[in-house]
Design a protein around this motif. Sequence first.
Motif, PDB file in Angstrom:
ATOM      1  N   GLU A  71      13.143   4.352  -5.300  1.00  0.00           N
ATOM      2  CA  GLU A  71      13.186   3.723  -6.614  1.00  0.00           C
ATOM      3  C   GLU A  71      11.810   3.719  -7.266  1.00  0.00           C
ATOM      4  OE1 GLU A  71      14.190   2.000 -10.106  1.00  0.00           O
ATOM      5  OE2 GLU A  71      15.494   2.923  -8.592  1.00  0.00           O
ATOM      6  N   THR A  72      10.761   3.505  -6.475  1.00  0.00           N
ATOM      7  CA  THR A  72       9.393   3.533  -7.013  1.00  0.00           C
ATOM      8  C   THR A  72       9.082   4.916  -7.564  1.00  0.00           C
ATOM      9  OG1 THR A  72       8.590   1.823  -5.503  1.00  0.00           O
ATOM     10  CG2 THR A  72       6.946   3.352  -6.381  1.00  0.00           C
ATOM     11  N   VAL A  73       9.462   5.949  -6.833  1.00  0.00           N
ATOM     12  CA  VAL A  73       9.211   7.323  -7.284  1.00  0.00           C
ATOM     13  C   VAL A  73       9.979   7.603  -8.568  1.00  0.00           C
ATOM     14  CG1 VAL A  73       9.508   9.752  -6.716  1.00  0.00           C
ATOM     15  CG2 VAL A  73       8.703   8.151  -4.961  1.00  0.00           C
ATOM     16  N   ALA A 104      11.024  13.112  -2.970  1.00  0.00           N
ATOM     17  CA  ALA A 104      11.278  11.827  -2.328  1.00  0.00           C
ATOM     18  C   ALA A 104      12.592  11.804  -1.563  1.00  0.00           C
ATOM     19  CB  ALA A 104      11.256  10.705  -3.361  1.00  0.00           C
ATOM     20  N   ALA A 105      13.406  12.855  -1.709  1.00  0.00           N
ATOM     21  CA  ALA A 105      14.622  12.951  -0.891  1.00  0.00           C
ATOM     22  C   ALA A 105      14.269  12.988   0.593  1.00  0.00           C
ATOM     23  CB  ALA A 105      15.424  14.186  -1.285  1.00  0.00           C
ATOM     24  N   PHE A 106      13.022  13.293   0.881  1.00  0.00           N
ATOM     25  CA  PHE A 106      12.518  13.236   2.255  1.00  0.00           C
ATOM     26  C   PHE A 106      12.849  11.894   2.901  1.00  0.00           C
ATOM     27  CE2 PHE A 106       8.985  11.820   4.957  1.00  0.00           C
ATOM     28  CZ  PHE A 106       8.939  12.827   5.907  1.00  0.00           C
ATOM     29  N   PHE A 107      12.802  10.810   2.100  1.00  0.00           N
ATOM     30  CA  PHE A 107      13.042   9.475   2.650  1.00  0.00           C
ATOM     31  C   PHE A 107      14.483   9.271   3.103  1.00  0.00           C
ATOM     32  CE2 PHE A 107       9.405   8.298  -0.280  1.00  0.00           C
ATOM     33  CZ  PHE A 107       8.484   8.178   0.751  1.00  0.00           C
ATOM     34  N   THR A 108      15.398  10.102   2.602  1.00  0.00           N
ATOM     35  CA  THR A 108      16.789   9.930   2.996  1.00  0.00           C
ATOM     36  C   THR A 108      17.057  10.459   4.399  1.00  0.00           C
ATOM     37  OG1 THR A 108      17.522  12.065   2.079  1.00  0.00           O
ATOM     38  CG2 THR A 108      17.483  10.171   0.579  1.00  0.00           C
ATOM     39  N   ARG A 109      16.081  11.171   4.983  1.00  0.00           N
ATOM     40  CA  ARG A 109      16.291  11.775   6.292  1.00  0.00           C
ATOM     41  C   ARG A 109      15.384  11.202   7.389  1.00  0.00           C
ATOM     42  NH1 ARG A 109      15.429  16.020   3.191  1.00  0.00           N
ATOM     43  NH2 ARG A 109      13.772  16.840   4.518  1.00  0.00           N
ATOM     44  N   ILE A 110      14.667  10.135   7.081  1.00  0.00           N
ATOM     45  CA  ILE A 110      13.856   9.491   8.106  1.00  0.00           C
ATOM     46  C   ILE A 110      14.417   8.103   8.368  1.00  0.00           C
ATOM     47  CG2 ILE A 110      11.797  10.806   7.466  1.00  0.00           C
ATOM     48  CD1 ILE A 110      10.743   8.334   6.035  1.00  0.00           C
ATOM     49  N   PRO A 164      11.432  -0.608   2.751  1.00  0.00           N
ATOM     50  CA  PRO A 164      12.711   0.106   2.875  1.00  0.00           C
ATOM     51  C   PRO A 164      12.673   1.433   2.119  1.00  0.00           C
ATOM     52  CG  PRO A 164      13.064  -2.205   2.301  1.00  0.00           C
ATOM     53  CD  PRO A 164      11.597  -1.952   2.162  1.00  0.00           C
ATOM     54  N   ASN A 165      13.361   2.410   2.644  1.00  0.00           N
ATOM     55  CA  ASN A 165      13.367   3.724   2.004  1.00  0.00           C
ATOM     56  C   ASN A 165      13.906   3.665   0.572  1.00  0.00           C
ATOM     57  OD1 ASN A 165      12.339   4.835   4.319  1.00  0.00           O
ATOM     58  ND2 ASN A 165      14.290   5.633   5.062  1.00  0.00           N
ATOM     59  N   ALA A 166      14.897   2.814   0.330  1.00  0.00           N
ATOM     60  CA  ALA A 166      15.464   2.706  -1.018  1.00  0.00           C
ATOM     61  C   ALA A 166      14.417   2.226  -2.012  1.00  0.00           C
ATOM     62  CB  ALA A 166      16.660   1.760  -1.007  1.00  0.00           C
ATOM     63  N   PHE A 219       0.830  -1.203   0.000  1.00  0.00           N
ATOM     64  CA  PHE A 219       0.000   0.000   0.000  1.00  0.00           C
ATOM     65  C   PHE A 219       0.869   1.258   0.000  1.00  0.00           C
ATOM     66  CE2 PHE A 219      -3.823  -2.217   2.256  1.00  0.00           C
ATOM     67  CZ  PHE A 219      -4.041  -2.957   1.103  1.00  0.00           C
ATOM     68  N   GLU A 220       1.959   1.236   0.759  1.00  0.00           N
ATOM     69  CA  GLU A 220       2.850   2.398   0.789  1.00  0.00           C
ATOM     70  C   GLU A 220       3.465   2.651  -0.581  1.00  0.00           C
ATOM     71  OE1 GLU A 220       3.318   4.624   3.171  1.00  0.00           O
ATOM     72  OE2 GLU A 220       1.828   3.546   4.365  1.00  0.00           O
ATOM     73  N   LEU A 221       3.890   1.584  -1.245  1.00  0.00           N
ATOM     74  CA  LEU A 221       4.485   1.752  -2.576  1.00  0.00           C
ATOM     75  C   LEU A 221       3.433   2.197  -3.587  1.00  0.00           C
ATOM     76  CD1 LEU A 221       6.885  -1.336  -2.653  1.00  0.00           C
ATOM     77  CD2 LEU A 221       7.471   1.062  -2.262  1.00  0.00           C
ATOM     78  N   GLU A 222       2.198   1.707  -3.463  1.00  0.00           N
ATOM     79  CA  GLU A 222       1.117   2.183  -4.326  1.00  0.00           C
ATOM     80  C   GLU A 222       0.889   3.677  -4.136  1.00  0.00           C
ATOM     81  OE1 GLU A 222      -2.471   0.006  -3.689  1.00  0.00           O
ATOM     82  OE2 GLU A 222      -1.659  -1.903  -4.370  1.00  0.00           O
ATOM     83  N   ALA A 223       0.895   4.106  -2.881  1.00  0.00           N
ATOM     84  CA  ALA A 223       0.697   5.528  -2.586  1.00  0.00           C
ATOM     85  C   ALA A 223       1.876   6.354  -3.081  1.00  0.00           C
ATOM     86  CB  ALA A 223       0.483   5.737  -1.090  1.00  0.00           C
TER      87      ALA A 223
END
Length: 238
Positions: A229-231, A204-210, A223-225, A181-185
């Motif tokens: 990659e999905t984005v 999506a660089a937001f994911f590099t800081r959480i 995983p954040n990676a 669901f997260e990847l779909e979103a």
Amino acid sequence: MRAFALLALPLLVACVEPTTTPRPGGSTTAPAATSSNAAHLTPSQANREFVRVVQTIEPIAEAECRRRAPRSNCDFLIVIDDRPNQPPNAFQTLDDTGRPVIAFNLGLIAMAHNADELAFVLGHEAAHHINGHIARTQANAATGALIFAGLAALTGAGENEVRAAQDIGATVGARSYSKDFELEADALGTRITARAGYDPVRGAAFFTRIPDPGNRFLGTHPPNAARIETVRREAAKL
């Protein structure tokens, strides 16, 4: 819609993995959006950018909702959770009338480095509603509870044991597809973000800081990676 203080709503679909178990039409053309090039937004800049992002993303998200989910309530209510000292978070839920609510807390707004990040998070949360993730999570939880309770009953377990198995089953069921669901979103959020004139890859660089949740068994977030990659993959199609 206008942002206002949110006192309390159940966290159902969150963009940052919680540390506790979660409870289970027409085309619109938006003006080109601009983003700050600063490495980090000041509090006043972040607040101004958040208002601009909401004003730009909301009509795009609502149009996408009407197109993809015409039977859904597509009147998004976007609010701010102003409780102090909360870890950065944003989530999507429904109010008592079934209206979709997206809440940002002050911590998440403050940690944004640019408007693209705020836009991507908002697009991501809107995508959860458009994709019907709350209802699908609840259905998975109900199925898991039924299966686990039935298995416990077949083994001769008592009432308390059956109830405990039911609770475990609900948790397992709710989490079984949460990563998907997260990847779909993320994928649909990428499209919403781009259509509003923002850069989803930069967002999506937001994911590099959480914190990276990794690929834990029954974890709620991928995983954040994988999310980045999905984005990137979805953005390349646009």
